[in-house]
Design an enzyme around this catalytic site. Structure first.
Site, PDB file in Angstrom:
ATOM      1  N   ILE A  63       0.904  -1.148   0.000  1.00 53.14           N
ATOM      2  CA  ILE A  63       0.000   0.000   0.000  1.00 53.14           C
ATOM      3  C   ILE A  63       0.946   1.200   0.000  1.00 53.14           C
ATOM      4  CG2 ILE A  63      -0.242  -0.207   2.538  1.00 53.14           C
ATOM      5  CD1 ILE A  63      -2.983   1.152   2.324  1.00 53.14           C
ATOM      6  N   SER A  64       0.757   2.118  -0.942  1.00 55.19           N
ATOM      7  CA  SER A  64       1.700   3.231  -1.076  1.00 55.19           C
ATOM      8  C   SER A  64       1.732   4.076   0.193  1.00 55.19           C
ATOM      9  CB  SER A  64       1.321   4.125  -2.259  1.00 55.19           C
ATOM     10  OG  SER A  64       1.330   3.411  -3.466  1.00 55.19           O
ATOM     11  N   GLN A  65       2.864   4.740   0.376  1.00 56.11           N
ATOM     12  CA  GLN A  65       3.031   5.678   1.488  1.00 56.11           C
ATOM     13  C   GLN A  65       1.980   6.793   1.364  1.00 56.11           C
ATOM     14  OE1 GLN A  65       7.038   7.127   1.491  1.00 56.11           O
ATOM     15  NE2 GLN A  65       6.566   8.810   2.909  1.00 56.11           N
TER      16      GLN A  65
END
Ligand code: SAH
Length: 213
Positions: A63-65
């Site tokens: 899950i992207s930052q």
């Protein structure tokens, strides 16, 4: 799935962190303030949900930052009612942020396990993209083109031509390009044949892979 005062408090602090890091678009910050990011991660990782870090999800993906999601969303420069194509559904978090902003979301994922998991999970949370597609994002999604914005959430070795072709005039493609580090790059369609390119710093993404599995 719960969203308690504790979660909301943690989220407010995350939003303040993103503001301090330079995210200025109020609609983006409000959307991040609304989406329960802990729902997109396996339970037990609550402490990680509201720190500004990427995190592993299923199938070796991340899950992207939050900062990355916020920055890419801001760079799209889209408004409620606009149509956005996302390449790399992953956990569905980026889709949820766009949906909170009133965007019509079309999203593609090439990893079957993740596609199945997220296409069940998102509607249960009340997030309903217009289309969730199992397919190869290198081709875009011609059927529903053109788009006001296209966001690629995996590191691309080059710019896939179909993505440029599927932009409206005035629309933006936000794509991290390069290996092993990516430069966040924005292509704005100026006319049928002209694109303007701008660069927005270094990021690190999981790779954009060809074909589906
Ligand atoms: N937007 C996601 C980020 C997921 S990481 C989120 O908010 O959680 C990037 C995702 O891109 C991974 O799920 C990966 O499987 C997917 N991906 C990689 N190459 C792709 C391609 N060619 N087409 C579609 N999805 C791709």
């Amino acid at each position: 799935m719960k969203d308690t005062f504790t979660h909301k408090g943690m989220r407010k602090r995350l939003v303040e962190t993103l503001r301090a890091k330079g995210i200025a678009n109020v609609a983006v910050l409000e959307a991040i303030n609304k989406v329960p990011r802990h729902w997109f991660m396996d339970s037990g990782f609550l402490d990680h949900a509201y720190t500004d870090k990427a995190f592993p999800i299923a199938a070796d993906q991340t899950i992207s930052q939050p900062y990355t999601v916020a920055r890419q969303t801001e760079l799209l420069e889209v408004n409620a009612g606009d149509k956005v194509l996302e390449i790399g559904t992953g956990s569905g978090y980026q889709s949820a942020v766009l949906l909170e902003m009133g965007i019509a979301v079309y999203t593609i994922e090439r990893q079957n396990e993740l596609f199945k998991k997220t296409s069940l999970a998102l509607p249960k949370m009340g997030y309903r993209p217009k289309k969730m597609i199992f397919g190869d994002g290198y081709k875009g999604l011609e059927e529903f083109a053109p788009y006001d914005g296209i966001v690629v959430t995996a590191g691309a070795p080059y710019v896939p031509k179909p993505l440029l072709a599927q932009l409206k005039v005035g629309g933006k493609l936000v794509i991290p390009i390069g290996e092993p580090v990516q430069i966040m790059t924005v292509f704005t369609r100026k006319s049928a044949t002209e694109f303007e390119k701008t660069e927005h710093g270094e990021f690190r993404f999981v790779p954009m892979l060809e074909d589906k599995n």
